[in-house]
Every structure is written in structure tokens, then in C-alpha cells.
Scaffold this motif. Structure first.
Motif, PDB file in Angstrom:
ATOM      1  N   LYS A 133       9.526  22.785 121.610  1.00  0.00           N
ATOM      2  CA  LYS A 133       8.177  21.654 121.566  1.00  0.00           C
ATOM      3  C   LYS A 133       7.441  23.410 121.413  1.00  0.00           C
ATOM      4  O   LYS A 133       6.764  22.952 120.282  1.00  0.00           O
ATOM      5  CB  LYS A 133       7.832  20.740 122.571  1.00  0.00           C
ATOM      6  N   ILE A 134       7.605  24.283 121.894  1.00  0.00           N
ATOM      7  CA  ILE A 134       6.678  25.695 121.798  1.00  0.00           C
ATOM      8  C   ILE A 134       6.814  25.911 120.522  1.00  0.00           C
ATOM      9  O   ILE A 134       5.863  26.148 119.548  1.00  0.00           O
ATOM     10  CB  ILE A 134       7.139  26.436 122.868  1.00  0.00           C
ATOM     11  N   GLY A 135       7.858  26.056 119.983  1.00  0.00           N
ATOM     12  CA  GLY A 135       8.776  26.417 118.757  1.00  0.00           C
ATOM     13  C   GLY A 135       7.460  25.531 117.526  1.00  0.00           C
ATOM     14  O   GLY A 135       7.710  25.975 116.470  1.00  0.00           O
ATOM     15  N   GLU A 136       8.088  24.107 117.387  1.00  0.00           N
ATOM     16  CA  GLU A 136       7.234  23.285 116.769  1.00  0.00           C
ATOM     17  C   GLU A 136       6.016  24.024 116.401  1.00  0.00           C
ATOM     18  O   GLU A 136       5.298  23.193 115.577  1.00  0.00           O
ATOM     19  CB  GLU A 136       7.500  22.170 117.112  1.00  0.00           C
ATOM     20  N   ALA A 157       8.453  33.336 125.058  1.00  0.00           N
ATOM     21  CA  ALA A 157       9.221  34.960 125.628  1.00  0.00           C
ATOM     22  C   ALA A 157       9.694  34.779 127.026  1.00  0.00           C
ATOM     23  O   ALA A 157      10.932  35.119 127.521  1.00  0.00           O
ATOM     24  CB  ALA A 157       8.744  35.795 125.421  1.00  0.00           C
ATOM     25  N   GLN A 158       8.702  34.144 127.782  1.00  0.00           N
ATOM     26  CA  GLN A 158       9.443  34.174 129.375  1.00  0.00           C
ATOM     27  C   GLN A 158       9.721  32.888 129.527  1.00  0.00           C
ATOM     28  O   GLN A 158      10.579  33.198 130.351  1.00  0.00           O
ATOM     29  CB  GLN A 158       6.853  33.459 129.963  1.00  0.00           C
ATOM     30  N   LEU A 159       9.530  32.504 128.916  1.00  0.00           N
ATOM     31  CA  LEU A 159      10.732  31.132 129.164  1.00  0.00           C
ATOM     32  C   LEU A 159      12.618  31.126 128.414  1.00  0.00           C
ATOM     33  O   LEU A 159      13.161  30.881 129.088  1.00  0.00           O
ATOM     34  CB  LEU A 159      10.597  29.668 128.239  1.00  0.00           C
ATOM     35  N   GLN A 160      12.141  31.825 127.457  1.00  0.00           N
ATOM     36  CA  GLN A 160      13.450  32.036 127.298  1.00  0.00           C
ATOM     37  C   GLN A 160      13.877  33.303 128.434  1.00  0.00           C
ATOM     38  O   GLN A 160      15.525  33.116 128.352  1.00  0.00           O
ATOM     39  CB  GLN A 160      13.600  33.224 125.742  1.00  0.00           C
ATOM     40  N   ASP A 210       8.598  35.640 134.342  1.00  0.00           N
ATOM     41  CA  ASP A 210       9.825  36.080 133.131  1.00  0.00           C
ATOM     42  C   ASP A 210      10.999  35.800 133.803  1.00  0.00           C
ATOM     43  O   ASP A 210      12.183  36.274 133.740  1.00  0.00           O
ATOM     44  CB  ASP A 210       9.699  37.004 132.013  1.00  0.00           C
ATOM     45  N   ASN A 211      10.410  35.414 134.996  1.00  0.00           N
ATOM     46  CA  ASN A 211      11.867  34.881 135.897  1.00  0.00           C
ATOM     47  C   ASN A 211      12.052  33.425 136.635  1.00  0.00           C
ATOM     48  O   ASN A 211      11.251  32.877 136.386  1.00  0.00           O
ATOM     49  CB  ASN A 211      12.389  35.790 137.394  1.00  0.00           C
ATOM     50  N   ARG A 229      15.840  21.364 130.458  1.00  0.00           N
ATOM     51  CA  ARG A 229      14.791  21.603 130.534  1.00  0.00           C
ATOM     52  C   ARG A 229      13.850  22.748 129.786  1.00  0.00           C
ATOM     53  O   ARG A 229      12.747  22.271 129.036  1.00  0.00           O
ATOM     54  CB  ARG A 229      14.355  20.735 132.081  1.00  0.00           C
ATOM     55  N   LEU A 230      14.389  24.004 129.758  1.00  0.00           N
ATOM     56  CA  LEU A 230      13.751  24.555 129.542  1.00  0.00           C
ATOM     57  C   LEU A 230      13.827  24.597 127.833  1.00  0.00           C
ATOM     58  O   LEU A 230      13.339  24.973 126.864  1.00  0.00           O
ATOM     59  CB  LEU A 230      14.703  25.846 129.910  1.00  0.00           C
TER      60      LEU A 230
END
Length: 446
Positions: A396-399, A38-41, A289-290, A389-390
């Protein structure tokens, strides 16, 4: 969804909550990954917002660096009752003399005599009426209004028909050419109408069709319309009345357009600055988250401040935007003083033009802004690279989350089976205990 587990061997206790508690405990690594996701999104979204804000600044800078930014003109006329005039970007500045000798008019032809009413008296019961090259056929009783309707509904006819109330309260049919100019004239209508009161048309027109005739700087101009385009390059003249004496048209540079473009740039820059400040403060408050902690943001703030306040080797008086009213205040916001810009334009318009747009061998201030922003927003630039990059991290996190969820589902199913088996075994032991107790009671009765 798994079915509830009740342990009959333990006094029918609902043990499903035990399973859910164990599953929730084992799922904590997934929860941590979802928080990171969520933070990366949000960071990904923030970079998108940053790109949009930069795009607005770049657009405003592009307008100011454009060769047409200073080309706007405005037109004034000494007698606004005589004509209206509008100027375009290509209109050369200067003074023009306009004499309107004649306005363009449409032909107007009326019927002879009058009819006491417009919608009761039958003026024809059949026949035809030829106007120019077009014939209007009548197949039944018509009043003046009916005849006007028949004329107007005839395909390809070049006149408009109307019924007017004349002096004395009686009515006449009026034919008016649809266009102005001498070429719109039509021959006297030929009536072959039958029945009714009959109609005929006056041999002399109430108004003849004629072209507009004007002189501009003593050059004769003839037009079929009272709207004349291009007689003065880039202008549109709308003639309104004839003049006894020439009127003067002035075409001057419209510097207000430059003011609006600078305001647009100032607003876009301050929107960008406020967004960067908000992101930086969020990071300072230990929010994650910024993008306030990304070196790109700090680099961008320094870069934009540097190019906007930088010097341009114009060779003249105006070598920086601060000299023409664009300065930074204490909070880092850009301030615009229009009075300084207008004074600079009045003093040396070409010098301001060189500052904004550059010249031979050097780029203008807003060219530098565009170039600086391009380093961040262009394909392969810093922002698209950060977004890529994000995207890779999010993928990768989703996987990882999907794989961990799969394993947790297997683990939960295995625990559920173990609990059910244990529950069944204990229930069987309790049943055996009950049977032994009953047998012991039987022996004690002997």
C-alpha cells in the motif's frame, strides 16, 4: 530532467533552484512515506531472521526428540593390529569374539627366469599371451615394461601387470589378480609370443588366491574380501592380520552423540535469545526499524522460556531439562553442563530418553519445544501472519508513493511552464521599456 530556468527579466537570475526547492518541499510527504517503508522493510527482514533462528532451534529439538538420537554406538577391539571395526546406529551393543584364521589374498604369478633390464631388452616381437579368458596381442617389439603396458591396457582383463626388480638386480614380470578371493584365481598364462628373448610363467603361483576365513562367536564366516560387512549387524570389519588367539570386539552406546546434539540445541537457543534481546533493546532506544515492540516477540520469549524450563511427567527422577544439565543463567542464556548429562545417562539412560522423547501418554521436553515453535513458524502461524501483514502495508505504501510521485511530476511540470511564461512576459516588458526609453531620448534632442 527539466531544463534550467533563467529569468532574463530579473537580471538573468538562475531560478531553477527555486523550482527544485518548491518541489522538494512538496515532496516531504513522500520522504516520510519512504522512511516508513524502509522501517517496515527492516521489520520484514527481522521477522525473516527470527524465523531462521527458530528453525535452527526446531531442527536441534527434532534431532533430540528423534527415536535414533540415542542409538549411536561405538566399537573397540582388543588388538587393533588384527582388524579395524566400525559400528553403525543399528549395531546391537555387546561383546564379540573374533578369530582370523586366514586373510583374503589375490593370485600372484611371476615369469620364469629374469631379464637384465626392464626397458631395453626385447622380450617379444609379436604373437599373443592368453591370461584367463583374455588374449593380449603383441604387434611389435616389446620390453618387459612394454609388455606390462600392453597387458594393463587390454580391455576386460582381470589382472594387473607390473615389473619388479628381483634378487640380483634383474627383473621379472608379475601378474596379480585385481580382486582378492578364491574366485579371482586365473589359469597359468599361455604364451604364444614370438621373437625376442621369450617369456614363460612359473607353474607354481607366488601366491594363491584365497578367501578370508574368520569365526565370530564361534560362527564360521567366509569372505572374498578382507572387508566384511554385516557379519556383526551394522558393522564393517577390515581384516589386517591373522590371529593366533581370538580378539574381543566391544560394541557400546556412544553417548557423546547425545552431548553434541544438546550442544547444538543450546547454541541455537542462545542465538535466538540474543537476537530477541537485541531487537528489544533497539525498541527501548526508540528505534523503529525493529520488531522489539511487537507483542509477538514478548510472547515468544515467555513461551520458549516456559517450555524449556517446564516439567515433563516421566514418572521417574528426570522430569525437567534442568535435571540433566540445561539451565538458564541470570541473563536468560541457556547453559549446558555435560557432566550432569553424562551422570544422568549413567544413572538412568531410559529416564533421560523419556524426558527427551516422551513415552506412552506424554510428550517429551523437545516435543514441547517443537510444538511451541510450530505455533510461530508453521503455515498460518504468527510469524507468517506478521510477514503477510507487513507485505500488505509495504504494498500500500508503495502504491501511495507511486501515485504521489506521479502527481508531483505533473505539479513540477506545471510550475515550470508557469515560470517560463512569467519569464517571457517580463522579458517582453523590459524590451518595451527599453524602446520607450529610446523614443523619449529622441524627443528630448529637439
Amino acid at each position: 530532467m527539466s531544463s534550467p530556468i533563467t529569468f532574463s527579466g530579473f537580471n538573468n537570475i538562475d531560478f531553477n533552484s527555486v523550482l527544485e526547492a518548491l518541489s522538494a518541499q512538496e515532496r516531504q510527504p513522500v520522504v516520510q512515506l519512504e522512511t516508513e517503508q524502509a522501517q517496515l522493510q527492516k521489520q520484514r527482514t527481522a521477522f525473516g531472521t527470527l524465523a531462521t533462528r527458530l528453525g535452527a532451534v526446531e531442527s536441534a529439538a527434532r534431532d533430540l526428540a528423534s527415536a535414533t538420537a540415542f542409538n549411536a554406538t561405538k566399537a573397540t577391539i582388543s588388538n587393533e593390529s588384527a582388524a579395524r571395526v566400525s559400528a553403525g546406529a543399528s549395531t546391537p551393543t555387546g561383546s564379540y569374539s573374533l578369530q582370523i584364521d586366514q586373510l583374503a589374498t589375490s593370485q600372484v604369478t611371476v615369469t620364469n627366469g629374469t631379464i637384465p633390464d626392464s626397458d631395453q631388452t626385447i622380450v617379444a616381437t609379436g604373437g599373443s599371451l592368453t591370461i584367463g579368458d583374455t588374449t593380449v596381442n603383441i604387434t611389435g617389439d616389446v620390453t618387459l615394461e612394454g609388455l606390462a603396458t600392453a597387458i594393463n591396457s587390454t580391455e576386460g582383463i582381470d589382472v594387473n601387470a607390473s615389473v619388479v626388480r628381483s634378487t640380483g638386480g634383474n627383473y621379472q614380470l608379475v601378474l596379480t589378480s585385481k580382486e582378492t578371493g578364491a574366485a579371482s584365481a586365473f589359469a597359468a598364462p599361455v604364451s604364444a609370443l614370438t621373437g625376442g628373448t621369450g617369456l614363460s610363467f612359473a607353474a607354481t603361483n607366488a601366491q594363491d588366491a584365497q578367501d578370508a576365513q574368520v569365526t565370530i562367536n564361534n560362527v564360521p564366516v567366509v569372505s572374498a574380501s578382507n572387508t566384511i560387512e554385516g557379519a556383526i549387524p551394522g558393522t564393517t570389519l577390515t581384516l589386517q592380520q591373522e590371529t593366533q588367539n581370538p580378539v574381543t570386539i566391544m560394541i557400546t552406546a556412544d553417548l557423546s552423540s547425545v552431548e553434541e546434539l544438546v550442544k547444538k540445541f543450546t547454541s541455537a537457543y542462545n542465538d535466538l535469545s540474543a537476537f530477541l534481546e537485541q531487537q528489544t533493546k533497539a525498541y527501548a532506544n526508540k528505534e523503529r526499524d525493529n520488531i522489539g515492540g511487537d507483542p509477538l516477540v514478548r510472547q515468544l520469549r515467555n513461551s520458549m522460556s516456559r517450555v524449556v524450563s517446564g516439567e515433563v511427567a516421566t514418572g521417574g527422577e528426570f522430569t525437567s531439562l534442568s535435571r540433566v544439565g540445561l539451565t538458564f543463567n541470570r541473563t536468560g542464556q541457556l547453559e549446558f553442563r555435560n557432566a550432569d548429562l553424562q551422570a544422568a545417562l549413567s544413572t538412568d539412560r531410559n529416564g533421560v530418553l523419556a524426558l527427551f522423547q516422551g513415552g506412552t501418554g506424554f510428550d517429551g521436553a523437545f516435543d514441547a519445544v517443537k510444538a511451541a515453535i510450530g505455533n510461530y513458524t508453521s503455515s498460518g502461524g504468527l510469524i507468517p501472519t506478521a510477514q503477510t501483514r507487513l507485505d500488505q502495508q509495504l504494498s500500500k505504501i508503495g502504491e501511495r508513493i507511486s501515485e504521489m510521485e506521479r502527481r508531483l511530476a505533473i505539479r513540477k511540470e506545471a510550475m515550470q511552464k508557469e515560470f517560463i511564461a512569467a519569464d517571457l512576459a517580463i522579458a517582453q516588458l523590459n524590451a518595451s521599456k527599453s524602446q520607450l526609453g529610446s523614443l523619449g531620448a529622441s524627443f528630448s534632442s529637439f
